[in-house]
Enzyme design. Structure first.
Site, PDB file in Angstrom:
ATOM      1  N   HIS A 168      16.254  82.440 -47.192  1.00 23.08           N
ATOM      2  CA  HIS A 168      15.020  81.470 -47.234  1.00 23.08           C
ATOM      3  C   HIS A 168      13.980  82.081 -46.314  1.00 23.08           C
ATOM      4  O   HIS A 168      14.355  82.334 -45.244  1.00 23.08           O
ATOM      5  CB  HIS A 168      15.363  79.851 -47.105  1.00 23.08           C
ATOM      6  CG  HIS A 168      14.236  79.303 -46.711  1.00 23.08           C
ATOM      7  ND1 HIS A 168      13.480  78.744 -47.545  1.00 23.08           N
ATOM      8  CD2 HIS A 168      13.489  78.797 -45.253  1.00 23.08           C
ATOM      9  CE1 HIS A 168      12.329  78.139 -46.851  1.00 23.08           C
ATOM     10  NE2 HIS A 168      12.601  78.178 -45.728  1.00 23.08           N
ATOM     11  N   ASN A 170      19.337  84.222 -53.554  1.00 24.35           N
ATOM     12  CA  ASN A 170      18.337  85.060 -53.533  1.00 24.35           C
ATOM     13  C   ASN A 170      18.587  85.549 -52.056  1.00 24.35           C
ATOM     14  O   ASN A 170      17.464  86.175 -51.517  1.00 24.35           O
ATOM     15  CB  ASN A 170      16.983  84.917 -53.886  1.00 24.35           C
ATOM     16  CG  ASN A 170      16.394  83.457 -53.306  1.00 24.35           C
ATOM     17  OD1 ASN A 170      17.200  82.711 -52.543  1.00 24.35           O
ATOM     18  ND2 ASN A 170      15.302  83.052 -54.050  1.00 24.35           N
ATOM     19  N   LYS A 205      21.434  82.620 -46.682  1.00 23.66           N
ATOM     20  CA  LYS A 205      21.798  81.589 -47.241  1.00 23.66           C
ATOM     21  C   LYS A 205      23.475  82.039 -47.591  1.00 23.66           C
ATOM     22  O   LYS A 205      23.752  83.307 -47.224  1.00 23.66           O
ATOM     23  CB  LYS A 205      21.139  81.514 -48.735  1.00 23.66           C
ATOM     24  CG  LYS A 205      19.733  81.144 -48.628  1.00 23.66           C
ATOM     25  CD  LYS A 205      18.967  80.923 -49.973  1.00 23.66           C
ATOM     26  CE  LYS A 205      17.596  80.392 -49.942  1.00 23.66           C
ATOM     27  NZ  LYS A 205      16.801  80.534 -51.308  1.00 23.66           N
ATOM     28  N   GLU A 260       9.722  73.280 -40.771  1.00 18.91           N
ATOM     29  CA  GLU A 260      11.043  73.587 -40.786  1.00 18.91           C
ATOM     30  C   GLU A 260      11.647  73.884 -39.495  1.00 18.91           C
ATOM     31  O   GLU A 260      12.837  73.530 -39.338  1.00 18.91           O
ATOM     32  CB  GLU A 260      10.852  74.814 -41.756  1.00 18.91           C
ATOM     33  CG  GLU A 260      10.642  74.649 -43.232  1.00 18.91           C
ATOM     34  CD  GLU A 260      10.583  75.822 -44.126  1.00 18.91           C
ATOM     35  OE1 GLU A 260      10.550  75.372 -45.506  1.00 18.91           O
ATOM     36  OE2 GLU A 260      10.996  76.827 -43.727  1.00 18.91           O
ATOM     37  N   TYR A 314      13.935  70.913 -48.141  1.00 16.46           N
ATOM     38  CA  TYR A 314      12.966  71.226 -49.296  1.00 16.46           C
ATOM     39  C   TYR A 314      11.847  70.226 -49.658  1.00 16.46           C
ATOM     40  O   TYR A 314      10.992  70.260 -49.846  1.00 16.46           O
ATOM     41  CB  TYR A 314      13.854  71.294 -50.639  1.00 16.46           C
ATOM     42  CG  TYR A 314      14.278  72.840 -50.612  1.00 16.46           C
ATOM     43  CD1 TYR A 314      13.245  73.978 -50.623  1.00 16.46           C
ATOM     44  CD2 TYR A 314      15.641  73.074 -50.243  1.00 16.46           C
ATOM     45  CE1 TYR A 314      13.883  75.397 -50.492  1.00 16.46           C
ATOM     46  CE2 TYR A 314      16.186  74.455 -50.215  1.00 16.46           C
ATOM     47  CZ  TYR A 314      15.256  75.538 -50.274  1.00 16.46           C
ATOM     48  OH  TYR A 314      15.743  76.846 -50.246  1.00 16.46           O
TER      49      TYR A 314
HETATM   50  P1  ATP Z   1      12.750  79.913 -50.166  1.00 15.26           P
HETATM   51  O1  ATP Z   1      12.022  78.886 -50.109  1.00 15.26           O
HETATM   52  O2  ATP Z   1      14.248  79.831 -50.343  1.00 15.26           O
HETATM   53  O3  ATP Z   1      12.279  80.964 -49.327  1.00 15.26           O
HETATM   54  P2  ATP Z   1      10.781  80.639 -52.078  1.00 15.26           P
HETATM   55  O4  ATP Z   1       9.684  80.370 -51.273  1.00 15.26           O
HETATM   56  O5  ATP Z   1      10.518  82.299 -52.668  1.00 15.26           O
HETATM   57  O6  ATP Z   1      12.338  80.597 -51.784  1.00 15.26           O
HETATM   58  P3  ATP Z   1      10.941  78.326 -53.637  1.00 15.26           P
HETATM   59  O7  ATP Z   1       9.682  78.167 -54.941  1.00 15.26           O
HETATM   60  O8  ATP Z   1      10.479  77.499 -52.282  1.00 15.26           O
HETATM   61  O9  ATP Z   1      10.970  79.805 -53.553  1.00 15.26           O
HETATM   62  O10 ATP Z   1      12.401  77.875 -54.250  1.00 15.26           O
HETATM   63  C1  ATP Z   1      13.111  77.746 -53.454  1.00 15.26           C
HETATM   64  C2  ATP Z   1      14.462  78.083 -53.700  1.00 15.26           C
HETATM   65  O11 ATP Z   1      14.932  77.477 -54.882  1.00 15.26           O
HETATM   66  C3  ATP Z   1      14.598  79.582 -54.314  1.00 15.26           C
HETATM   67  O12 ATP Z   1      14.798  80.437 -53.168  1.00 15.26           O
HETATM   68  C4  ATP Z   1      15.703  79.670 -55.216  1.00 15.26           C
HETATM   69  O13 ATP Z   1      17.109  79.619 -54.590  1.00 15.26           O
HETATM   70  C5  ATP Z   1      15.731  78.350 -55.790  1.00 15.26           C
HETATM   71  N1  ATP Z   1      14.838  78.288 -57.136  1.00 15.26           N
HETATM   72  C6  ATP Z   1      13.680  78.375 -57.285  1.00 15.26           C
HETATM   73  N2  ATP Z   1      13.097  78.214 -58.587  1.00 15.26           N
HETATM   74  C7  ATP Z   1      14.438  78.240 -59.229  1.00 15.26           C
HETATM   75  C8  ATP Z   1      14.693  77.879 -60.693  1.00 15.26           C
HETATM   76  N3  ATP Z   1      13.847  77.902 -61.454  1.00 15.26           N
HETATM   77  N4  ATP Z   1      16.026  77.989 -60.745  1.00 15.26           N
HETATM   78  C9  ATP Z   1      17.032  78.031 -59.801  1.00 15.26           C
HETATM   79  N5  ATP Z   1      16.759  78.027 -58.611  1.00 15.26           N
HETATM   80  C10 ATP Z   1      15.420  78.195 -58.063  1.00 15.26           C
HETATM   81 MG    MG Z   2       9.834  78.342 -50.415  1.00  9.24          MG
END
Ligand code: ATP
Ligand code: MG
Length: 201
Positions: A159, A156, A13, A170, A53
């Protein structure tokens, strides 16, 4: 049967690029024994981020629930109350801004259980609670609470696809067929060959 050619999508990211962590991040997946079969750098448009997403119809509910649970565990009240979809709507808006703010690097990694291996190396969503030894746990410090107070995404660094099915969808969105390469790595003989032939002279 275990699929030695399982593929998964990883996106570094904008914060990962800006923190000069490209090499560190690539190194961790590479040294685990995974094979890089596609890579490119570009600035995603916000419509593309939304599409990414929303590929999984269950994502909104799951990300909303996960967020509300994290709040509950810490004894905090979320502004969306107990409505996971409402929480997810705010998250998606912030994600569009976050991921379209600068260049990202998209990669496809291949190998046995690649989806699970990549998630393990990447660590949990919230860097504050991701394990030490993972990319998110070692290289950054963000939390749900801080992100929410500032009205932005949890930053973080990467992704990573959440399941083999999510990975398939994806990868199809991020890469064309011809951008993904079929080739052999020398190390595959050591990782997967049944007899370990060809080491001794
Ligand atoms: P990713 O899909 O990015 O690998 P992940 O699968 O661990 O991460 P997801 O639940 O799919 O997490 O959420 C996607 C992304 O949305 C997260 O990586 C984070 O950047 C953001 N995100 C998730 N929850 C929150 C939240 N509560 N507040 C802000 N941003 C969030
Ligand atoms: Mg995810």
């Amino acid at each position: 049967m275990t699929d030695k050619k399982e593929r998964t999508l990883v996106v570094i990211k904008p914060d990962g690029i800006q923190r000069s962590l490209i090499g560190e991040i690539v190194k961790r997946y590479e040294r685990a024994g995974l094979k890089l079969v596609g890579i490119k750098m570009f600035v995603p448009e916000s419509g593309f981020v939304e599409k990414h997403y929303l590929l999984d119809p269950g994502w909104k509910e799951s990300v909303g629930k996960k967020t509300l649970e994290a709040y509950k565990d810490k004894g905090l009240e979320h502004p969306a109350g107990d409505d996971p979809i409402k929480a997810a709507d705010t998250i998606i808006e912030a994600l569009k801004k976050y991921l379209s703010s600068g260049p990202v690097i998209a990669m496809v990694w291949e190998g046995i259980n690649s989806v699970g291996v990549v998630r393990k190396i990447t660590g949990g969503t919230e860097p504050l609670t991701s394990d030490v030894g993972t990319i998110r746990g070692d290289y950054t410090i963000d939390s749900y609470k801080l992100a929410d107070v500032d009205g932005r995404s949890v930053r973080n660094l990467v992704h990573a696809s959440g399941s083999p099915e999510e990975a398939k969808n994806e990868i199809k969105l991020w890469f064309s067929e011809k951008e993904l390469l079929d080739y052999r790595l020398v190390q595959e003989a050591i990782l997967y060959d049944v007899n370990l032939d060809g080491i001794l002279e």
